[in-house]
Design a protein around this motif. Sequence first.
Motif, mmCIF file in Angstrom:
data_model
loop_
_atom_site.group_PDB
_atom_site.id
_atom_site.type_symbol
_atom_site.label_atom_id
_atom_site.label_comp_id
_atom_site.label_asym_id
_atom_site.label_seq_id
_atom_site.Cartn_x
_atom_site.Cartn_y
_atom_site.Cartn_z
ATOM 1 N N LYS A 228 -5.737 26.951 -97.190
ATOM 2 C CA LYS A 228 -5.564 26.324 -98.500
ATOM 3 C C LYS A 228 -5.590 24.803 -98.344
ATOM 4 C CE LYS A 228 -2.833 30.079 -100.532
ATOM 5 N NZ LYS A 228 -1.548 30.466 -101.152
ATOM 6 N N PRO A 229 -6.157 24.118 -99.337
ATOM 7 C CA PRO A 229 -6.181 22.650 -99.259
ATOM 8 C C PRO A 229 -4.781 22.098 -99.036
ATOM 9 C CG PRO A 229 -7.532 23.418 -101.082
ATOM 10 C CD PRO A 229 -6.801 24.616 -100.556
ATOM 11 N N ARG A 230 -4.672 21.161 -98.094
ATOM 12 C CA ARG A 230 -3.366 20.608 -97.746
ATOM 13 C C ARG A 230 -3.104 19.340 -98.545
ATOM 14 N NH1 ARG A 230 -6.204 21.969 -93.521
ATOM 15 N NH2 ARG A 230 -6.961 19.837 -93.261
ATOM 16 N N PRO A 231 -1.935 19.230 -99.173
ATOM 17 C CA PRO A 231 -1.607 17.974 -99.857
ATOM 18 C C PRO A 231 -1.416 16.864 -98.835
ATOM 19 C CG PRO A 231 0.306 19.418 -99.792
ATOM 20 C CD PRO A 231 -0.851 20.225 -99.278
ATOM 21 N N ARG A 232 -1.780 15.669 -99.216
ATOM 22 C CA ARG A 232 -1.633 14.533 -98.312
ATOM 23 C C ARG A 232 -0.170 14.101 -98.283
ATOM 24 N NH1 ARG A 232 -5.504 12.050 -100.230
ATOM 25 N NH2 ARG A 232 -7.106 12.636 -98.727
ATOM 26 N N PRO A 233 0.417 13.879 -97.109
ATOM 27 C CA PRO A 233 1.816 13.464 -97.024
ATOM 28 C C PRO A 233 2.068 12.174 -97.795
ATOM 29 C CG PRO A 233 0.994 14.102 -94.861
ATOM 30 C CD PRO A 233 -0.191 14.059 -95.781
ATOM 31 N N ALA A 234 3.288 12.000 -98.231
ATOM 32 C CA ALA A 234 3.672 10.796 -98.973
ATOM 33 C C ALA A 234 3.404 9.553 -98.125
ATOM 34 C CB ALA A 234 5.146 10.862 -99.350
ATOM 35 N N GLY A 235 2.870 8.542 -98.764
ATOM 36 C CA GLY A 235 2.600 7.289 -98.062
ATOM 37 C C GLY A 235 1.244 7.232 -97.396
ATOM 38 N N ARG A 236 0.484 8.332 -97.441
ATOM 39 C CA ARG A 236 -0.848 8.347 -96.839
ATOM 40 C C ARG A 236 -1.917 8.459 -97.926
ATOM 41 N NH1 ARG A 236 -1.618 9.281 -91.466
ATOM 42 N NH2 ARG A 236 -3.608 10.280 -91.915
ATOM 43 N N HIS A 237 -3.049 7.861 -97.674
ATOM 44 C CA HIS A 237 -4.173 7.962 -98.607
ATOM 45 C C HIS A 237 -5.430 8.251 -97.807
ATOM 46 C CE1 HIS A 237 -5.219 3.901 -97.285
ATOM 47 N NE2 HIS A 237 -3.991 3.492 -97.628
ATOM 48 N N VAL A 238 -6.560 8.314 -98.508
ATOM 49 C CA VAL A 238 -7.792 8.720 -97.855
ATOM 50 C C VAL A 238 -8.208 7.739 -96.759
ATOM 51 C CG1 VAL A 238 -9.338 7.531 -99.471
ATOM 52 C CG2 VAL A 238 -10.134 9.605 -98.301
ATOM 53 N N GLY A 239 -7.813 6.488 -96.895
ATOM 54 C CA GLY A 239 -8.127 5.512 -95.861
ATOM 55 C C GLY A 239 -7.491 5.855 -94.524
ATOM 56 N N HIS A 240 -6.258 6.394 -94.570
ATOM 57 C CA HIS A 240 -5.607 6.822 -93.332
ATOM 58 C C HIS A 240 -6.389 7.968 -92.687
ATOM 59 C CE1 HIS A 240 -2.002 4.956 -95.376
ATOM 60 N NE2 HIS A 240 -1.943 4.397 -94.175
ATOM 61 N N ASP A 241 -6.850 8.902 -93.516
ATOM 62 C CA ASP A 241 -7.629 10.024 -92.982
ATOM 63 C C ASP A 241 -8.916 9.539 -92.322
ATOM 64 O OD1 ASP A 241 -5.715 11.725 -93.914
ATOM 65 O OD2 ASP A 241 -6.862 12.451 -95.637
ATOM 66 N N ILE A 242 -9.586 8.587 -92.971
ATOM 67 C CA ILE A 242 -10.832 8.051 -92.414
ATOM 68 C C ILE A 242 -10.557 7.370 -91.069
ATOM 69 C CG2 ILE A 242 -12.613 6.295 -92.734
ATOM 70 C CD1 ILE A 242 -12.466 6.893 -95.742
ATOM 71 N N ALA A 243 -9.488 6.556 -91.031
ATOM 72 C CA ALA A 243 -9.156 5.851 -89.787
ATOM 73 C C ALA A 243 -8.836 6.840 -88.667
ATOM 74 C CB ALA A 243 -7.981 4.907 -90.019
ATOM 75 N N ASP A 244 -8.135 7.919 -89.001
ATOM 76 C CA ASP A 244 -7.828 8.933 -87.998
ATOM 77 C C ASP A 244 -9.102 9.572 -87.453
ATOM 78 O OD1 ASP A 244 -5.122 8.544 -88.164
ATOM 79 O OD2 ASP A 244 -4.773 10.187 -89.583
ATOM 80 N N GLY A 245 -10.054 9.838 -88.347
ATOM 81 C CA GLY A 245 -11.310 10.433 -87.914
ATOM 82 C C GLY A 245 -12.095 9.516 -86.998
ATOM 83 N N ILE A 246 -12.113 8.223 -87.315
ATOM 84 C CA ILE A 246 -12.820 7.252 -86.470
ATOM 85 C C ILE A 246 -12.148 7.152 -85.105
ATOM 86 C CG2 ILE A 246 -13.394 4.799 -86.214
ATOM 87 C CD1 ILE A 246 -13.687 4.695 -89.275
ATOM 88 N N ARG A 247 -10.799 7.079 -85.119
ATOM 89 C CA ARG A 247 -10.087 6.990 -83.839
ATOM 90 C C ARG A 247 -10.328 8.223 -82.989
ATOM 91 N NH1 ARG A 247 -5.907 4.285 -86.821
ATOM 92 N NH2 ARG A 247 -4.998 6.307 -87.372
ATOM 93 N N TYR A 248 -10.275 9.393 -83.626
ATOM 94 C CA TYR A 248 -10.475 10.631 -82.868
ATOM 95 C C TYR A 248 -11.856 10.642 -82.208
ATOM 96 C CZ TYR A 248 -10.904 15.512 -81.600
ATOM 97 O OH TYR A 248 -11.097 16.655 -80.876
ATOM 98 N N THR A 249 -12.867 10.299 -82.987
ATOM 99 C CA THR A 249 -14.246 10.372 -82.485
ATOM 100 C C THR A 249 -14.471 9.417 -81.321
ATOM 101 O OG1 THR A 249 -15.027 10.981 -84.699
ATOM 102 C CG2 THR A 249 -16.674 10.151 -83.143
ATOM 103 N N TYR A 250 -13.997 8.178 -81.451
ATOM 104 C CA TYR A 250 -14.325 7.166 -80.451
ATOM 105 C C TYR A 250 -13.282 7.026 -79.341
ATOM 106 C CZ TYR A 250 -18.107 5.977 -83.590
ATOM 107 O OH TYR A 250 -19.239 6.035 -84.365
ATOM 108 N N ARG A 251 -12.233 7.858 -79.364
ATOM 109 C CA ARG A 251 -11.293 7.890 -78.249
ATOM 110 C C ARG A 251 -11.445 9.153 -77.404
ATOM 111 N NH1 ARG A 251 -5.493 5.819 -80.826
ATOM 112 N NH2 ARG A 251 -6.123 3.653 -81.244
ATOM 113 N N HIS A 252 -12.183 10.106 -77.927
ATOM 114 C CA HIS A 252 -12.360 11.360 -77.205
ATOM 115 C C HIS A 252 -13.221 11.119 -75.969
ATOM 116 C CE1 HIS A 252 -13.420 15.529 -76.373
ATOM 117 N NE2 HIS A 252 -12.499 15.905 -77.237
ATOM 118 N N PRO A 253 -12.859 11.679 -74.817
ATOM 119 C CA PRO A 253 -13.587 11.370 -73.579
ATOM 120 C C PRO A 253 -15.043 11.811 -73.569
ATOM 121 C CG PRO A 253 -12.033 13.172 -73.238
ATOM 122 C CD PRO A 253 -11.729 12.588 -74.588
#
Length: 449
Positions: A228-253
């Motif tokens: 089921k679609p997950r609600p975004r935690p309080a204090g987070r917005h789509v920009g945080h999700d985007i930043a997490d995706g970028i960090r994950y991609t470019y930090r993965h070995p």
Amino acid sequence: MCGWDQPSGAHGVPTTLDSVSGERPPGAATATTPPREILRHPAFAYFWGATTIRAFGGAIAGVAFQVLVVTVVNATPMQISVLSALGVVPYLFLGLIVGALMDRWRRQRTLVLTTIGRALTLAAIPVLLLLDALDFRSLAAVVLVLGVLTLFGDSASQPLLPRIVPQRSLVMANARLGQSQTVAETTGPALGGALFTLVGAPTLFAFDAVINLIAAGLQARIRVDEPKPRPRPAGRHVGHDIADGIRYTYRHPTLRPLALSVHVWFLGNSIVTTVFAVFVLRQLALPTWAYGVALAIGGAGGFVGAMIAPRVGSGLGAGRAILLGRVLVAVPWLVLALAPLTADSGVAAILGVVATAQFLYCLAMGIEDTNDISYRQSVAPDAIQGRMNSTIRTVNRVVFLFGALLAGPLMTLLGFQLTIGIGAGVFVVAALVIALSPLRDARHEGAPD
């Protein structure tokens, strides 16, 4: 986890993701699960069927679109450039946002709705034609809407596939998709040209609209277990999700070198593909029919590459299979850059070199695309698939746009063959990124060691 060396645990990436876990899609196969023909999986059969008929419909109607731009709209060169750019613009401005949404939305539902949206948008073209209301502005609006819908559809499709396919079957699934795509791109334009002559543009676009409705029906029949679609935690917005995706991609070995390599590959590809047609048709004066034959032979190479990609990936491992494709793709462009060809070389000699180059080029892409996409899908957790894929795709399109713009001055200053040689050199750099990274020894997730 397969037999590749990881420096720091399960995924080797420290992350602050609130939604990323190591969970795998239900039904993902283990290393002991015996593989079977992927089209026997009902969910994938519907997915493949929808993708295949859409590819054929798009390739057939693409001929009508090109004719409309030139003859009905009478577009100027600048307007043609604008129409081409409108297909990329949605990725540049919305790509990262849509990727983040796909990690919180139902991907199958999104895929169905966007396919229906494409059908309705395509159906508007014959209406505009019959009303004699199709002009540059209305066509540009159609192209832009189709670009946005394609962005949503692609962003839902790639992360949905690992949910409906056993993990060790991802390479075969992507190979099957690549094979049908290659056949569509090879035979579709010829069929589209014949049908355009027989039935005209309005009927062709109406046909493509119906094809998309049928595809949406097939996609709606896919049985998939999505959280089921997950609600975004309080204090987070789509920009945080985007930043997490970028960090994950470019930090993965291994995803980091894979992403960097494919970005460099897109730079080289944008240069050589921008130069190729002008070099072959203008400087070498290859007849149009021979140019079409060379492209068709290239399509055959792509089909062969997609056919052998699973076996190559299984035998060499994902990293070496991708590396093989990266190395091989530079060869035909080096040949074209160094071959002593002129317009006086004769049609047979020119066609032989150009057709061989196209065959090797598309063969390499068939091998590396299948293994590249499958590896990404198997390594990243489901909860970040959308963001990881959208990060790579968005940067690819920015790089491609830059490379296409760079190709013009390079052709003017250095000539066609030296510009092609520069593109080939960029391909070599893309291969070196993999050869000098941990990705070289990576194997497909779930594949036997």
